[in-house]
Motif scaffolding. Structure first.
Motif, mmCIF file in Angstrom:
data_model
loop_
_atom_site.group_PDB
_atom_site.id
_atom_site.type_symbol
_atom_site.label_atom_id
_atom_site.label_comp_id
_atom_site.label_asym_id
_atom_site.label_seq_id
_atom_site.Cartn_x
_atom_site.Cartn_y
_atom_site.Cartn_z
ATOM 1 N N THR A 159 78.386 88.485 -15.772
ATOM 2 C CA THR A 159 78.007 87.262 -15.475
ATOM 3 C C THR A 159 78.801 86.231 -16.359
ATOM 4 N N ASP A 246 77.105 80.918 -20.244
ATOM 5 C CA ASP A 246 76.241 82.224 -19.872
ATOM 6 C C ASP A 246 77.469 83.411 -19.558
ATOM 7 N N ARG A 248 77.996 87.146 -19.932
ATOM 8 C CA ARG A 248 77.341 88.609 -20.476
ATOM 9 C C ARG A 248 77.977 89.774 -19.516
ATOM 10 N N ALA A 260 76.387 93.299 -23.273
ATOM 11 C CA ALA A 260 76.583 92.259 -24.272
ATOM 12 C C ALA A 260 76.101 91.046 -23.828
ATOM 13 N N ASP A 261 74.843 90.489 -24.533
ATOM 14 C CA ASP A 261 74.298 89.321 -24.319
ATOM 15 C C ASP A 261 75.155 88.112 -24.810
ATOM 16 N N ASN A 262 74.368 87.112 -24.333
ATOM 17 C CA ASN A 262 74.772 85.688 -24.985
ATOM 18 C C ASN A 262 74.901 85.855 -26.334
ATOM 19 N N SER C 267 76.052 90.909 -30.102
ATOM 20 C CA SER C 267 74.966 90.996 -29.075
ATOM 21 C C SER C 267 74.864 92.130 -28.247
ATOM 22 N N VAL C 268 75.506 93.313 -28.722
ATOM 23 C CA VAL C 268 75.459 94.328 -27.639
ATOM 24 C C VAL C 268 74.267 95.338 -27.879
ATOM 25 N N GLU C 269 73.705 95.817 -26.925
ATOM 26 C CA GLU C 269 72.532 96.471 -26.869
ATOM 27 C C GLU C 269 72.777 97.623 -25.888
ATOM 28 N N ARG C 278 69.748 97.682 -30.561
ATOM 29 C CA ARG C 278 70.551 96.516 -30.797
ATOM 30 C C ARG C 278 71.043 96.844 -32.305
ATOM 31 N N ILE D 157 70.340 88.032 -8.390
ATOM 32 C CA ILE D 157 70.867 89.455 -9.045
ATOM 33 C C ILE D 157 69.760 90.233 -9.002
ATOM 34 N N ARG D 257 67.767 79.254 -15.021
ATOM 35 C CA ARG D 257 67.683 80.809 -14.695
ATOM 36 C C ARG D 257 66.193 81.506 -14.929
#
Lengths: 342, 342, 342, 342
Positions: A159, A246, A248, A260-262, C267-269, C278, D157, D257
């Motif tokens: 994303t 954004d 990700r 990997a989130d924001n 920010s990796v999960e 996390r 999505i 979002r």
């Protein structure tokens, strides 16, 4: 010779930098804090911008010719406008300088190939600055994929949404959303899939602002790709996300899923009568990828001074453009487009 | 005999329930879906409420005397007002019924002791309904503490905040915030520390609404407790949290930390121009502890029908009150108060 | 005069820095990237450490006397061992230098007062380096409290846990956990409560390592404080958290709740067959407060060069120690200890 | 007449249920707790399963003919194997019963159309049980989309991954992954896009287990769809996710979002020397959609007894199959497939 030695015997890189704009300022600042690099020349068509940046870092305002003729200079950093990249790469290669170039090499694949032929002939290192590969979160995610934490990769979902449209003037010269913006995500997909995509299918639309359509561009897109063994990647892009930048990644494999989130500026959370709310994502790439910009330049300097391969090569820069071209063709033709791996 | 057998040979519990209010309705509904229990009598000073609840579940509106005289009845569920608990427990014990009683047994420790003496003499099971022990998240947290996931427990931190003050009329008869509200948290602390608290120190204040002070009560409090070996617990309470019912546990140990966070009605997250927002916590105990109410009654029925010990005994109900009394005394005296473990 | 001007007319601060250890290296690096500051002298009993740091930043290895006699020097940065702080502050004050000092001023309140009297007499700025006030998340949280996002503050809860015990040699000279470690949290509590604490109650225990008890110290503690109007604060501390450096703030008010959670490197999960996991919190203060160290020095340089008040003054440094002393006394006496606000 | 009245005058639904397997047991349990419904007949080719379920809920084991001939029965619940749905729908329609049917109506579009013609002719309500529309999180997300919280919808999505492959025997009769599994996600996409998809492009592969390929099926897929105005949807599916049942929705719009994340059994978080870990998603649909199964049946009973339209009609059931067929065709043909909106 690409390298010059300090009195201590350590190799130093002495840079000429092309481009003193927003990205140029970041790179120059990162050079200043790198103990193995100096900035000697700043070149920009905007002489004031060049002068300001040069003054801040003790460099000289210069011309392309003078900079490349300086035998002390053993590396160039190209952060000027996209249409100048290819000529500068060729000139730098002929002058025997190591090259660090902002993406893309060029918007024309033919021109990219001509450029890479010169680089090959000169035998100089060329690194294409796909900054996201150096983001700590993305780099950690990939290292963990490579370490086998999720087994075999099967699906990649990316994303990537800009917070707000670029200036109208930029759109026409950008090469279009797939070449300008999605190219980063296409590189991420290649980097994470573990296999080369061999087919691309893309949808594009103008949903954000009619200005894009008027300029012959799109502002919203979705891409699918597949590899020879059946691995799949999905990319979604838009030119406007009101909540910020954004960015990700998700990789799904036989042994699990890595996301990997924001990133956010703070870890503060507010609970009030409406909701439990955290920070929006970082506003844009300058904040989100500040560490990545620093790390990519460090990696370049380190590779060149130690004589090892640069971590993102010319072929990487080329293949991301090949995929972007395929996305454009797919959107225009209304069907999937085959791609030849590098 | 406490037990009566179905034609199949399975033991069934046939209940008389005291109290047809908000909590009573929940318990009656949970009895209705329990295959090993029936509801035969509903007793409430509010005859309409009793009639409505009885009708919904096919029970009879009854009196205390008639219900306890019914030889089919082998269990009572006490969900009436606090001041009636002790008398009902004593009467039920003398009648040989198994007893499930909402907390507290009574607000007077002397009365609790008198009550427990009767229960002891009668040899009937008495379970005090500390519902939080049966919340899936809290129960899972404790099971993992017991399983050694965080090693030796060292610190416990409990946050417990009501969403809004109770009606003024309730405050005077509540026993005060520490006895009415903190008693749950004091039970949680005992349950999680792995050792009995031997000392309590408490602060109380009226910060939310002067009404509490006018009624001789507080609306905000903080408690510290310690055990003989030096383990520590902290509780914070208030009578108003604009964001909902804030119910969190944290246990810190030599091998890590376990937290049970709030629960929410949905997993929906909104990112917009202001923030990235999730649901507030559940509004109040009816929603937050719906599963716990069901599970505690199931546990009681299961224990009594199988002849095993009830999972929260009279001594647990008593000791939580002992700690609440100590908190009140500490606040009034301005110093720590020693507590004798059970 | 505290200030010297650049040719441009801008005021610059020229520093003598005492202490070339772990924290000293951070401060020196931050000075190097501050355009309004230079590092001229480095002084350390460890000459090698001083020489290395001085060389890295183009400063001279020096003595206290020589550094303070240098008329170009208009500021000192004190990052040497705690027992040297007071003497250096007094010497620097007499020499008319602006003073940036690591916490604490001294472990003895009498000595602190003597010290502050000299600073007062000299009329030089003294900033005590409570770095957490400059952490982006904590600073944002407080700004939002001050902006009224949660109404009136009622409760503050502070979690502060070191990842691992310090070296045994350090413990004896540290002043004990409350003076060495909790002092940061006591400052945070003052900073967030909106009113001064007037009473302190504390528990301390040795749960982590008997070494602490052998050295006459504790390794685990819990503190309660209250203000005149009834606001309350809780602090929990330990000297070992296997999951990293646990640094969290919570402020509860009439209009909601603000929390500053831990920060993570990425920010990796990872979702796998065991859990959804996390990153742990940052490992220790060097990582967690890297931005805070930079920001506090920037704030000092900015305040001194612009002639405005430093953001954390001598009275702040003193009052945090007063609260730490009260915590020690409370633990020793077994009761709450009254505190006089500044 | 579809309805029969209780003595009180309230309308009740009296059900014949086809299918006493895993899903059938859930539906029967939900009927039992619905005050406006009774279960009278259970029919299953497995007589033991039928007998057990009937006994548990006080119903009779019956045959299709007997059940449909029972004039007290005014509704049927079809939870038998897919290949029996169409015949049962037709028989029930001819008998004038209201019909609640598990998805899909049939795997053949021609057969679906024949079926719907009979239902139309009979004028009976038919609800297709797309349970996800009734999940509290998904329903809340959609309500907030409809309420305008994110402006105009632009991208959808959908992530939907089964925890583990079905039994091999099931694969051959399932209709394939797109018809059996993705059909839920295709319905979600229609439900969220705000416009009908007019084109589908799909990739399928066998990455999880060669068994799928041997059965002529796939186990991994990605789908893109677009609407007439250019809105886009992406779906990703796999038949194995080691971390549980991964069910997430994301809707991106001009104003923000909305995401519906996975649900977990508890809110417990463990921080230890490895990571900060939370629960995996719920294991599979029985847990994840327990509330949804209850709510969809309540909605059906409520709609039929009140004479309003059922919330998921025959056309919805049909169109999801149309999209699944298009996905199959796209995968086989290697290009996008046009779809006619209903």
């Amino acid at each position: 010779m690409l390298q010059s030695r300090q009195p201590s015997g350590d190799v130093m890189l002495h840079f000429a930098q092309f481009g003193a704009g927003r990205i140029g300022a970041i790179h120059a600042g990162n050079l200043a804090s790198n103990h193995a690099a100096t900035l000697r020349h700043v070149i920009d068509v905007n002489r004031d911008a060049a002068a300001a940046l040069a003054a801040r870092h003790g460099a000289a305002v210069s011309t392309t010719e003078a900079a490349l003729a300086d035998s002390q200079v053993n590396a160039v950093l190209i952060a000027s406008s996209t249409d100048t990249h290819a000529d500068l790469i060729i000139a730098a290669a002929r002058a025997g300088k190591a090259i660090f170039c902002e993406k893309p090499i060029d918007l024309s694949l033919a021109r990219v190939d001509a450029c890479l032929a010169e680089v090959d002939a000169a035998g100089v290192p060329l690194m294409v600055a796909f900054n996201r590969r150096f983001d700590p979160s993305f780099a950690s995610l990939r290292a963990r994929v490579l370490a086998g934490e999720i087994g075999e990769v099967e699906q990649v979902i990316i994303t990537s949404r800009d917070p707000a449209p670029p200036h109208r003037a930029f759109i026409g010269s950008s090469g279009g959303m797939f070449r300008d913006m999605s190219i980063h995500d296409l590189d991420m997909a290649r980097w994470l899939l573990g296999e080369e995509p061999i087919e691309v299918f893309a949808y594009g639309a103008c949903l954000v602002d009619p200005m894009f359509a008027e300029e012959g561009d799109i502002d919203s897109g979705m891409i699918l790709m597949r590899t020879a063994s059946g691995r799949m990647a999905h990319i979604n892009n838009t030119r406007r996300a009101v909540y910020g930048y954004d960015q990700r990644l998700e990789v799904f494999g036989s042994g699990g899923r890595l996301i990997a989130d924001n990133r956010t500026a703070t870890s503060v959370e507010l609970a009030d009568a409406r909701a439990v709310a955290r920070d929006k994502p970082e506003p844009f790439f300058l904040q989100r990828y500040a560490e990545a910009y620093r790390a990519e330049l460090t990696a370049f300097v380190s590779a060149v001074t130690s004589g090892t391969a640069v971590p993102v090569g010319a072929a990487d820069g080329r293949q991301a453009l090949v995929l972007a071209e395929a996305a454009v063709a797919s959107m225009q033709q209304g069907g999937p487009v085959a791609v030849t791996p590098p």
